[in-house]
Design a protein around this motif. Structure first.
Motif, PDB file in Angstrom:
ATOM      1  N   GLY A  81       0.785  -1.228   0.000  1.00 11.39           N
ATOM      2  CA  GLY A  81       0.000   0.000   0.000  1.00 11.39           C
ATOM      3  C   GLY A  81       0.814   1.273   0.000  1.00 11.39           C
ATOM      4  N   TRP A  82       2.141   1.167  -0.078  1.00 14.89           N
ATOM      5  CA  TRP A  82       2.948   2.392   0.035  1.00 14.89           C
ATOM      6  C   TRP A  82       2.886   3.271  -1.212  1.00 14.89           C
ATOM      7  CZ3 TRP A  82       8.752   2.757  -1.126  1.00 14.89           C
ATOM      8  CH2 TRP A  82       9.108   1.944  -2.210  1.00 14.89           C
ATOM      9  N   GLU A  83       2.246   2.806  -2.257  1.00 17.03           N
ATOM     10  CA  GLU A  83       2.085   3.645  -3.443  1.00 17.03           C
ATOM     11  C   GLU A  83       0.885   4.583  -3.340  1.00 17.03           C
ATOM     12  OE1 GLU A  83       0.088  -0.357  -4.358  1.00 17.03           O
ATOM     13  OE2 GLU A  83       1.825   0.410  -3.253  1.00 17.03           O
ATOM     14  N   ARG A 125       6.773   4.043  20.100  1.00 17.64           N
ATOM     15  CA  ARG A 125       6.630   2.590  20.149  1.00 17.64           C
ATOM     16  C   ARG A 125       7.868   1.923  19.560  1.00 17.64           C
ATOM     17  NH1 ARG A 125       0.377   1.225  18.398  1.00 17.64           N
ATOM     18  NH2 ARG A 125      -0.661   2.710  19.809  1.00 17.64           N
ATOM     19  N   MET A 126       8.642   1.267  20.400  1.00 17.19           N
ATOM     20  CA  MET A 126       9.835   0.572  19.941  1.00 17.19           C
ATOM     21  C   MET A 126       9.492  -0.817  19.436  1.00 17.19           C
ATOM     22  SD  MET A 126      12.759   1.772  22.673  1.00 17.19           S
ATOM     23  CE  MET A 126      11.818   1.392  24.145  1.00 17.19           C
ATOM     24  N   ARG A 127      10.366  -1.330  18.551  1.00 18.96           N
ATOM     25  CA  ARG A 127      10.184  -2.625  17.898  1.00 18.96           C
ATOM     26  C   ARG A 127       8.793  -2.736  17.271  1.00 18.96           C
ATOM     27  NH1 ARG A 127      13.121  -4.918  22.539  1.00 18.96           N
ATOM     28  NH2 ARG A 127      15.271  -5.277  21.877  1.00 18.96           N
ATOM     29  N   THR A 128       8.372  -1.634  16.671  1.00 22.99           N
ATOM     30  CA  THR A 128       7.054  -1.569  16.024  1.00 22.99           C
ATOM     31  C   THR A 128       7.225  -1.002  14.623  1.00 22.99           C
ATOM     32  OG1 THR A 128       6.006  -1.179  18.174  1.00 22.99           O
ATOM     33  CG2 THR A 128       4.708  -0.674  16.214  1.00 22.99           C
ATOM     34  N   VAL A 129       6.517  -1.597  13.659  1.00 18.73           N
ATOM     35  CA  VAL A 129       6.614  -1.156  12.268  1.00 18.73           C
ATOM     36  C   VAL A 129       5.225  -0.974  11.675  1.00 18.73           C
ATOM     37  CG1 VAL A 129       8.836  -2.268  11.847  1.00 18.73           C
ATOM     38  CG2 VAL A 129       6.724  -3.542  11.413  1.00 18.73           C
ATOM     39  N   VAL A 130       5.143  -0.121  10.667  1.00 19.42           N
ATOM     40  CA  VAL A 130       3.953  -0.063   9.820  1.00 19.42           C
ATOM     41  C   VAL A 130       4.110  -1.157   8.782  1.00 19.42           C
ATOM     42  CG1 VAL A 130       2.710   1.296   8.101  1.00 19.42           C
ATOM     43  CG2 VAL A 130       3.502   2.382  10.206  1.00 19.42           C
ATOM     44  N   ALA A 131       3.323  -2.222   8.915  1.00 21.37           N
ATOM     45  CA  ALA A 131       3.467  -3.400   8.056  1.00 21.37           C
ATOM     46  C   ALA A 131       2.503  -3.401   6.880  1.00 21.37           C
ATOM     47  CB  ALA A 131       3.256  -4.674   8.884  1.00 21.37           C
ATOM     48  N   PRO A 143       3.338 -11.194  -2.423  1.00 22.45           N
ATOM     49  CA  PRO A 143       3.772 -11.284  -3.830  1.00 22.45           C
ATOM     50  C   PRO A 143       3.329 -10.101  -4.678  1.00 22.45           C
ATOM     51  CG  PRO A 143       3.010 -13.421  -3.075  1.00 22.45           C
ATOM     52  CD  PRO A 143       2.700 -12.446  -1.968  1.00 22.45           C
ATOM     53  N   GLU A 144       2.161  -9.538  -4.377  1.00 24.07           N
ATOM     54  CA  GLU A 144       1.645  -8.424  -5.187  1.00 24.07           C
ATOM     55  C   GLU A 144       2.135  -7.063  -4.711  1.00 24.07           C
ATOM     56  OE1 GLU A 144      -1.491  -9.360  -2.020  1.00 24.07           O
ATOM     57  OE2 GLU A 144      -0.090 -10.455  -3.303  1.00 24.07           O
ATOM     58  N   THR A 145       2.967  -7.020  -3.665  1.00 22.14           N
ATOM     59  CA  THR A 145       3.479  -5.742  -3.167  1.00 22.14           C
ATOM     60  C   THR A 145       4.404  -5.096  -4.198  1.00 22.14           C
ATOM     61  OG1 THR A 145       3.396  -6.508  -0.872  1.00 22.14           O
ATOM     62  CG2 THR A 145       4.804  -4.617  -1.344  1.00 22.14           C
ATOM     63  N   THR A 146       4.154  -3.841  -4.496  1.00 18.65           N
ATOM     64  CA  THR A 146       5.008  -3.104  -5.422  1.00 18.65           C
ATOM     65  C   THR A 146       6.344  -2.791  -4.750  1.00 18.65           C
ATOM     66  OG1 THR A 146       3.103  -2.093  -6.527  1.00 18.65           O
ATOM     67  CG2 THR A 146       5.235  -0.992  -6.780  1.00 18.65           C
ATOM     68  N   CYS A 202       8.236   3.125  -9.923  1.00 16.38           N
ATOM     69  CA  CYS A 202       8.347   3.685 -11.276  1.00 16.38           C
ATOM     70  C   CYS A 202       7.903   2.668 -12.334  1.00 16.38           C
ATOM     71  CB  CYS A 202       9.787   4.104 -11.552  1.00 16.38           C
ATOM     72  SG  CYS A 202      10.395   5.460 -10.551  1.00 16.38           S
ATOM     73  N   GLU A 203       8.424   1.455 -12.226  1.00 15.20           N
ATOM     74  CA  GLU A 203       8.147   0.416 -13.223  1.00 15.20           C
ATOM     75  C   GLU A 203       7.027  -0.531 -12.795  1.00 15.20           C
ATOM     76  OE1 GLU A 203       9.705  -0.105 -16.366  1.00 15.20           O
ATOM     77  OE2 GLU A 203      10.292   1.954 -15.923  1.00 15.20           O
ATOM     78  N   GLU A 204       6.465  -0.296 -11.597  1.00 10.09           N
ATOM     79  CA  GLU A 204       5.397  -1.121 -11.042  1.00 10.09           C
ATOM     80  C   GLU A 204       5.818  -2.591 -10.943  1.00 10.09           C
ATOM     81  OE1 GLU A 204       1.870  -0.340 -13.307  1.00 10.09           O
ATOM     82  OE2 GLU A 204       1.679   1.705 -12.545  1.00 10.09           O
ATOM     83  N   THR A 205       7.084  -2.810 -10.608  1.00 13.31           N
ATOM     84  CA  THR A 205       7.602  -4.160 -10.431  1.00 13.31           C
ATOM     85  C   THR A 205       7.215  -4.674  -9.054  1.00 13.31           C
ATOM     86  OG1 THR A 205       9.499  -3.632 -11.824  1.00 13.31           O
ATOM     87  CG2 THR A 205       9.685  -5.579 -10.423  1.00 13.31           C
ATOM     88  N   THR A 206       6.644  -5.869  -8.999  1.00 12.07           N
ATOM     89  CA  THR A 206       6.184  -6.438  -7.733  1.00 12.07           C
ATOM     90  C   THR A 206       7.222  -7.390  -7.144  1.00 12.07           C
ATOM     91  OG1 THR A 206       5.114  -8.337  -8.774  1.00 12.07           O
ATOM     92  CG2 THR A 206       3.802  -6.316  -8.547  1.00 12.07           C
TER      93      THR A 206
END
Length: 490
Positions: free
Chosen positions: A139-141, A233-239, A390-393, A397-401
């Motif tokens: 979702g980062w796009e 928040r340590m050891r926490t990520v936006v996944a 697998p579908e994560t971009t 630029c090239e929309e490579t997953t």
């Protein structure tokens, strides 16, 4: 064509320091920068032609900048006479040519007409800065996802807030000023998500104490976060990032001590309209590779310029200072710029103060110890690939997953980053691997294996091998401090 004793590329902390130091020792200096005013990314500030109150709001080391700017203004001339600086603003260097004697910098205007197409100089100090390192996230796009540096640039230069409700995520100390700046500007910062842990600093107490002013900065930011009640928040990520046409919410993940995503912990989503990501910084090396200088992989797995204890590269007459020698902050960059200028002055036959040189070398050594400690305390988490699908971009630029990169390695037999680039096209788009290069290079290797120079160079470093046309220049993205991005790019 103008001729100078020294050309300095980049008017950030390192470049400003180098330019004024060299000019004060009698050299004719050209200072080239893509911006219209000095300061670079670190000291980005409102338009000086239309002053605003509190010009230095949200800035650190502002008095250092105003001192350098005043010295620059006092040295500026148009004729390139001895002991002077000609500030060539609004121009980027699209190619550096090694001559039998010195260098030729080929310039183009960032907007409008090119008023100075070429600068020739006997010596060259490259201070191109760096840019935000990014990792892909599902979702980062979506609109509303920004680099932390971009969020801060809007705050510093335009007093503009990129969102109303934000999460700042990644790793490293830079997350703190971004979160504090957003909160001070009126945004609601719902959390700072630090992938690492502050306990990492304890592994090298001497390195952590090498630059005491950094501890004072940390205390200041901690107080600001507490004042605005921003959770850290340590050891926490936006996944994961959710939304249809823009960011609507983010999914959080908890990491274990090995940096892997825990499956036994479930965290609630956060409703936000802005995600500011920062995973450290990557040096801008296109001009360093263009002159043929050697590089190495630094502690944080960034490709950096190799320099000696005078900031000299292995190319005669070429010096590098600032983030391009390894990301370490503005104080370190200022010291390296000054030392590079003293080295260039000495090599040009000018007298320099040996005690001053030794003082700068000690200061730089302390700064490098602190930087190494910082990078080890805030590494990119080992398990960052755990939150990809697998579908994560990967390459926007090239929309490579991710799936296409995996096919290149598993089905088509690619065993290195260069082959992955050719088969799946990550790093082939407008940004030339600046955004996806680190991640794509890591994905081309077994999990946990360290990167090498040969892994990073194919994805993020490319020089013009053919004559440059107006069409080529029209599509060349701009680097951070005076270099085009058609090779790498702070």
């Amino acid at each position: 064509m103008a001729r100078f004793d020294l050309a300095v590329v980049g008017a950030g902390p390192a470049g400003l320091s180098a330019a004024v130091t060299a000019a004060e020792r009698g050299l004719r200096v050209a200072l080239v920068d893509a911006g219209t005013q000095p300061g670079g990314q670190f000291w980005r500030h409102p338009d000086e032609l239309h002053p605003r109150p509190e010009e230095g709001r949200g800035q650190h080391l502002w008095s250092r900048f105003t001192d350098l700017r005043a010295r620059l203004r006092g040295l500026e001339v148009d004729s390139g006479s001895a002991g002077s600086v000609e500030f060539v603003s609004g121009h980027q260097v699209w190619f550096v040519e090694n001559l039998a004697e010195g260098f030729a910098l080929h310039l183009t205007a960032t907007h409008g007409e090119t008023r100075l197409p070429q600068v020739r100089a006997d010596a060259l100090v490259l201070c191109p800065g760096g840019y935000d390192r990014q990792l892909p996230v599902p979702g980062w796009e979506l609109p509303g996802v920004m680099a932390a540096g971009g969020v801060q640039a809007l705050l510093k230069a335009h007093r503009s807030v990129a969102g109303r409700r934000a999460v700042v995520a990644g790793t490293g100390p830079f997350l703190l000023p971004v979160a504090a700046g957003l909160a001070e500007a009126g945004a609601e910062v719902v959390a700072v998500c630090e992938a690492g842990s502050l306990s990492g600093w304890a592994r090298s107490p001497l390195g952590a104490a090498a630059v005491p002013s950094k501890a004072l900065e940390a205390v200041e930011y901690a107080a600001l976060l507490a004042r605005h009640r921003i959770p850290y928040r340590m050891r926490t990520v936006v996944a994961a990032i959710h939304g249809e046409t823009e960011v609507g919410s983010v999914g959080l993940g908890r990491l274990d001590r090995d940096g892997r995503l825990r499956t036994d912990v479930s965290l609630p989503d956060l409703d936000v309209d802005l995600v500011a990501f920062g995973w450290g910084f990557t040096p801008s090396l296109e001009l360093i590779t263009a002159v043929g200088a050697s590089t190495r992989v630094d502690v944080d797995e960034s490709l950096v310029a190799e320099v000696d204890d005078w900031q000299r590269t292995d190319v005669l007459g070429a010096y590098v200072a600032g983030e391009a020698t390894g990301v370490g902050g503005a104080l370190l960059a200022v010291a390296e710029g000054e030392l590079a200028a003293l080295a260039a002055s000495r090599d040009a036959g000018r007298q320099v103060s040996e005690p001053q040189v030794r003082h700068l070398q000690r200061q730089i050594a302390r700064g490098r110890r602190f930087a190494a400690t910082m990078h080890r305390a805030h590494p990119v988490p080992t398990g960052w690939q755990d939150w990809l699908r697998p579908e994560t971009t990967v390459c926007r630029c090239e929309e490579t997953t991710l799936g296409e990169i995996c096919d290149a390695t598993e089905e088509l037999g690619a065993t290195d980053a260069r082959t992955v680039k050719l088969l799946a096209r990550p790093g082939m788009g407008w940004c030339q691997g600046r955004v996806c290069g680190f991640a794509a290079a890591k994905l081309a290797k077994p999990v946990g294996e360290a990167l090498t120079s040969s892994d990073l160079a194919p994805l993020a470093k490319r020089t013009f091998a053919a004559p440059v046309t107006l069409e080529t220049l029209a599509t060349a993205p701009t680097g951070t401090d005076g270099a085009t991005s058609h090779d790498n790019d702070a």
